[in-house]
Motif scaffolding. Structure first.
Motif, PDB file in Angstrom:
ATOM      1  N   TRP A   1      41.725  36.196  41.630  1.00 23.38           N
ATOM      2  CA  TRP A   1      41.710  35.594  42.513  1.00 23.38           C
ATOM      3  C   TRP A   1      42.903  34.506  42.729  1.00 23.38           C
ATOM      4  O   TRP A   1      42.536  33.191  43.331  1.00 23.38           O
TER       5      TRP A   1
ATOM      6  N   LYS B   1      41.222  46.085  46.474  1.00 21.03           N
ATOM      7  CA  LYS B   1      40.289  45.617  46.113  1.00 21.03           C
ATOM      8  C   LYS B   1      40.315  43.660  45.627  1.00 21.03           C
ATOM      9  O   LYS B   1      41.619  43.585  44.270  1.00 21.03           O
TER      10      LYS B   1
ATOM     11  N   GLU C   1      36.449  38.236  44.546  1.00 28.41           N
ATOM     12  CA  GLU C   1      35.124  37.980  45.535  1.00 28.41           C
ATOM     13  C   GLU C   1      35.126  36.783  45.901  1.00 28.41           C
ATOM     14  O   GLU C   1      35.403  37.090  47.074  1.00 28.41           O
TER      15      GLU C   1
ATOM     16  N   SER D   1      32.746  44.053  44.703  1.00 30.88           N
ATOM     17  CA  SER D   1      32.037  43.206  43.306  1.00 30.88           C
ATOM     18  C   SER D   1      32.897  44.712  42.390  1.00 30.88           C
ATOM     19  O   SER D   1      33.764  44.886  42.841  1.00 30.88           O
TER      20      SER D   1
ATOM     21  N   GLN E   1      35.660  49.215  39.132  1.00 28.98           N
ATOM     22  CA  GLN E   1      34.943  50.379  38.227  1.00 28.98           C
ATOM     23  C   GLN E   1      35.278  52.409  38.359  1.00 28.98           C
ATOM     24  O   GLN E   1      35.087  52.895  38.118  1.00 28.98           O
TER      25      GLN E   1
ATOM     26  N   PHE F   1      45.969  46.710  36.975  1.00 32.58           N
ATOM     27  CA  PHE F   1      44.207  45.919  37.582  1.00 32.58           C
ATOM     28  C   PHE F   1      45.425  43.930  36.522  1.00 32.58           C
ATOM     29  O   PHE F   1      46.135  44.579  35.721  1.00 32.58           O
TER      30      PHE F   1
ATOM     31  N   SER G   1      41.259  39.112  33.871  1.00 31.55           N
ATOM     32  CA  SER G   1      40.657  38.594  32.514  1.00 31.55           C
ATOM     33  C   SER G   1      41.313  39.520  31.509  1.00 31.55           C
ATOM     34  O   SER G   1      41.149  40.748  31.457  1.00 31.55           O
TER      35      SER G   1
ATOM     36  N   VAL H   1      37.907  41.639  30.694  1.00 36.11           N
ATOM     37  CA  VAL H   1      37.641  43.216  31.696  1.00 36.11           C
ATOM     38  C   VAL H   1      39.247  44.109  31.110  1.00 36.11           C
ATOM     39  O   VAL H   1      38.348  44.826  31.913  1.00 36.11           O
TER      40      VAL H   1
ATOM     41  N   VAL I   1      38.742  48.259  31.442  1.00 33.75           N
ATOM     42  CA  VAL I   1      39.593  49.110  32.681  1.00 33.75           C
ATOM     43  C   VAL I   1      39.946  50.003  31.935  1.00 33.75           C
ATOM     44  O   VAL I   1      40.489  51.370  32.016  1.00 33.75           O
TER      45      VAL I   1
ATOM     46  N   GLY J   1      46.025  37.708  30.488  1.00 32.99           N
ATOM     47  CA  GLY J   1      45.630  36.284  30.136  1.00 32.99           C
ATOM     48  C   GLY J   1      47.564  35.997  29.634  1.00 32.99           C
ATOM     49  O   GLY J   1      48.009  36.542  29.213  1.00 32.99           O
TER      50      GLY J   1
ATOM     51  N   CYS K   1      49.266  33.292  35.085  1.00 31.42           N
ATOM     52  CA  CYS K   1      48.614  33.101  33.986  1.00 31.42           C
ATOM     53  C   CYS K   1      50.381  32.642  33.545  1.00 31.42           C
ATOM     54  O   CYS K   1      50.438  33.526  32.216  1.00 31.42           O
TER      55      CYS K   1
HETATM   56  O1  TXE Z   1      38.742  37.193  36.286  1.00 33.45           O
HETATM   57  P1  TXE Z   1      37.875  38.923  36.401  1.00 33.45           P
HETATM   58  P2  TXE Z   1      37.955  36.129  36.848  1.00 33.45           P
HETATM   59  C1  TXE Z   1      40.777  34.657  33.928  1.00 33.45           C
HETATM   60  C2  TXE Z   1      40.879  33.177  33.633  1.00 33.45           C
HETATM   61  C3  TXE Z   1      40.448  33.239  34.369  1.00 33.45           C
HETATM   62  C4  TXE Z   1      39.057  34.381  33.239  1.00 33.45           C
HETATM   63  C5  TXE Z   1      38.538  35.194  34.418  1.00 33.45           C
HETATM   64  O2  TXE Z   1      40.991  32.692  32.253  1.00 33.45           O
HETATM   65  O3  TXE Z   1      39.313  32.328  33.538  1.00 33.45           O
HETATM   66  O4  TXE Z   1      40.257  34.836  32.933  1.00 33.45           O
HETATM   67  O5  TXE Z   1      38.432  35.088  35.482  1.00 33.45           O
HETATM   68  C6  TXE Z   1      37.403  42.387  39.113  1.00 33.45           C
HETATM   69  N1  TXE Z   1      35.846  46.845  36.493  1.00 33.45           N
HETATM   70  N2  TXE Z   1      41.892  35.627  34.655  1.00 33.45           N
HETATM   71  O6  TXE Z   1      36.666  36.386  36.122  1.00 33.45           O
HETATM   72  O7  TXE Z   1      36.566  38.751  35.670  1.00 33.45           O
HETATM   73  C7  TXE Z   1      37.040  41.345  39.367  1.00 33.45           C
HETATM   74  O8  TXE Z   1      36.362  41.495  41.114  1.00 33.45           O
HETATM   75  C8  TXE Z   1      36.890  46.801  37.739  1.00 33.45           C
HETATM   76  C9  TXE Z   1      43.789  35.563  33.569  1.00 33.45           C
HETATM   77  O9  TXE Z   1      38.059  36.303  38.224  1.00 33.45           O
HETATM   78  O10 TXE Z   1      39.583  40.075  34.744  1.00 33.45           O
HETATM   79  C10 TXE Z   1      38.340  40.592  39.951  1.00 33.45           C
HETATM   80  O11 TXE Z   1      38.909  41.632  41.096  1.00 33.45           O
HETATM   81  N3  TXE Z   1      37.127  45.794  37.831  1.00 33.45           N
HETATM   82  C11 TXE Z   1      44.478  36.249  35.059  1.00 33.45           C
HETATM   83  C12 TXE Z   1      39.386  41.658  38.604  1.00 33.45           C
HETATM   84  O12 TXE Z   1      39.040  42.423  37.832  1.00 33.45           O
HETATM   85  C13 TXE Z   1      36.461  44.750  37.505  1.00 33.45           C
HETATM   86  C14 TXE Z   1      44.010  36.163  36.638  1.00 33.45           C
HETATM   87  C15 TXE Z   1      39.807  40.298  37.790  1.00 33.45           C
HETATM   88  O13 TXE Z   1      38.242  39.743  37.252  1.00 33.45           O
HETATM   89  C16 TXE Z   1      35.467  44.365  36.998  1.00 33.45           C
HETATM   90  C17 TXE Z   1      42.673  36.468  36.402  1.00 33.45           C
HETATM   91  C18 TXE Z   1      34.899  45.948  36.028  1.00 33.45           C
HETATM   92  N4  TXE Z   1      33.966  45.746  35.204  1.00 33.45           N
HETATM   93  C19 TXE Z   1      41.749  35.386  35.599  1.00 33.45           C
HETATM   94  N5  TXE Z   1      34.668  42.771  36.477  1.00 33.45           N
HETATM   95  C20 TXE Z   1      45.868  36.169  34.941  1.00 33.45           C
HETATM   96  N6  TXE Z   1      46.324  35.519  33.545  1.00 33.45           N
HETATM   97  O14 TXE Z   1      46.286  36.168  35.757  1.00 33.45           O
HETATM   98  C21 TXE Z   1      35.817  42.450  37.855  1.00 33.45           C
HETATM   99  N7  TXE Z   1      36.640  43.398  37.582  1.00 33.45           N
END
Ligand code: TXE
Length: 453
Positions: A130, A154, A157, A186, A192, A205, A208, A211, A215, A231, A263
């Motif tokens: 996001w 994707k 959300e 989601s 997934q 991808f 985080s 995740v 993946v 990250g 990031c």
């Molecule tokens: O990331 P997620 P989130 C870090 C940052 C942030 C934390 C959580 O610290 O606070 O991550 O962010 C999809 N299989 N960064 O919750 O969950 C999800 O729908 C496949 C750093 O947003 O990793 C979204 O589209 N896909 C980073 C994408 O993965 C899955 C940028 C990222 O979500 C999944 C973002 C699964 N099992 C967050 N679960 C950076 N450093 O640039 C979720 N997703």
């Protein structure tokens, strides 16, 4: 189809409902992409190049609309959102050259001719976070399409609106239907499915590290290549011999841009001890002068955080922190957070973990070796900056810091024409730059026997 509500982070108000795809709908999107890809790859190279240029022009024509949508959905300041929208058009233009330039090699061999081809994988699955919905999406989409692939994408959300609009613009510009499928919902369902589905041949991808590891593990089971952008905990190293006024003036932008949800954020400021007090003295007015407010206002440097939950996570990092000073932020229903500067020890949680918010950890160092040691004292290795007027030192430190992207006397990290990506826990593979389209191909080697029988 069920739906979910997209929220404006500046007000907490609902913007609109977006479809939540299930596995069946994801599979249907993948099937449409498979069909479109066969047609796309069979087109003449110049036809694919022209289609990408038309797509770029359509995005350029809709840049203001896309920027306004990002202000609404992501809380990005309007100036930044305009840059992001035009960046999408520029990335498409840059990679529109590749259909006509992705040439293989002719390798000298005995008894015939040997040629390599860059064959597209087929369908590429792209999972976007996001924090930068438009740039991160297009960094994969443009070179993947240019190499002859289709893409199923994707968005996160929280921030699906610009990706949905870019998908429509592709079709309006004349790109084949199904070639760029935007699937909302989601991550654990759609993302997934991209990992598991046999017709998705490569996954990109960004998100985080936790995740990303899952993946990658899923892609390993399916023997599928994966690019990971994860990250960061990047350092901004200021040496005593730097132009201190210039270096410090650039600090707020290096860590508070996009409210620190970047990031590449330089979330650790390493300062040579002999100028530590002077740097903090210069930094305070720069931080308190950082304007946090309505992202639609062109004078705002920073908008809100993305969600209430994320604001709680960022705030939890200040529980045990030694706060030096803070800027200000609006009151109200949005997810506001004032820029904060913390004095830290290298082993502190705030100096080791990604906060992903407008929080800077300042750490003193003694000499060049100490600076390199501290910069590398993290699991991450994405970006970094160093400030010095000594050329030899700039070269030594740039070579010594284990990061994928570094800048000297600057904080620039992203240019579409140069490679981007992380070392260590920050990722696998590189995006952007001259070679990105090739990363979306498999090399095929063909030997043609020429000897007479
Ligand atoms: O990331 P997620 P989130 C870090 C940052 C942030 C934390 C959580 O610290 O606070 O991550 O962010 C999809 N299989 N960064 O919750 O969950 C999800 O729908 C496949 C750093 O947003 O990793 C979204 O589209 N896909 C980073 C994408 O993965 C899955 C940028 C990222 O979500 C999944 C973002 C699964 N099992 C967050 N679960 C950076 N450093 O640039 C979720 N997703």
């Amino acid at each position: 189809m069920s739906a979910f509500t997209v929220i404006n982070p500046s007000t907490g108000a609902a913007i609109r409902e977006v479809p939540r795809a299930d596995v069946g709908q994801t599979d249907a999107a993948i099937a449409r992409a498979v069909k479109a890809q066969r047609h796309w790859a069979a087109l003449a190279p110049v036809a694919r190049a022209d289609a990408l240029r038309a797509f770029a022009r359509a995005v350029g024509g809709a840049a203001e609309e896309l920027a306004q949508l990002e202000v609404l959905n992501s809380g990005h300041p309007i100036g930044a959102a305009r840059w992001e929208a035009s960046h999408v058009a520029q990335v498409l233009n840059y990679y529109s050259a590749d259909p006509e330039r992705l040439s293989g090699r002719q390798i000298p061999v005995a008894g015939g001719i040997d040629i390599t081809f860059h064959d597209p994988y087929g369908v590429i699955g792209v999972i976007v976070p996001w924090n930068f919905p438009m740039p991160i999406a297009i960094w994969a989409v443009a070179p993947a399409l240019a190499a002859g692939n289709a893409v199923v994408l994707k968005p996160a959300e929280l921030t699906p609106l610009t990706a949905l609009r870019i998908g429509e613009l592709a079709v309006e510009a004349g790109m084949p239907e199904g070639l760029l499928e935007i699937v909302t919902g989601s991550g654990s369902v759609i993302g997934q499915r991209f990992v598991e589905h046999p017709d998705v041949r490569k996954v990109v991808f960004t998100g985080s590290t936790a995740v990303g590891i899952e993946v990658a593990a899923g892609c390993a089971r399916a023997l599928k290549p994966v690019t990971l952008e994860l990250g960061g905990k990047s350092s901004n190293i200021v040496f005593a011999d730097a132009d201190l006024e210039r270096a410090v003036a650039a600090v707020p932008g290096s860590v508070f841009d996009n409210a620190g949800q970047d990031c590449c954020a330089r979330s650790r400021l390493l300062v040579q001890r002999s100028v530590y007090d002077r740097v903090l003295e210069l930094l305070e007015p720069a931080v308190t002068g950082w304007r946090v407010g309505d992202p639609a206002d062109a004078d705002s440097d920073m908008g809100p955080l993305i969600s209430a939950g994320h604001r709680d996570t960022v705030a939890s990092f200040l529980d045990d922190a030694n706060i030096a000073f803070r800027g200000s932020a609006p009151e109200g229903d949005g997810f506001w957070f004032a820029p904060t500067v913390v004095l830290a020890e290298p082993s502190d949680r705030i100096a080791q973990q990604e906060v992903f918010g407008p929080v800077l950890a300042v750490i003193p160092f003694e000499d060049e070796a100490d600076a390199i040691r501290l910069a590398n004292d993290t699991v991450y290795g994405l970006a970094g900056s160093l400030w010095t007027e000594n050329l030899g030192r700039a070269v030594r430190v740039a070579r010594g810091v284990q990061s994928g992207v570094l800048s000297v006397n600057s904080h620039a990290s992203v240019r579409y024409s140069t490679p981007f990506g992380g070392m260590k826990a920050s990722g696998l593979g590189r995006e952007l730059g001259p070679d990105a389209a090739e990363h979306f191909t498999e090399t095929k080697n063909v030997f043609f026997a020429t000897d007479e029988h």
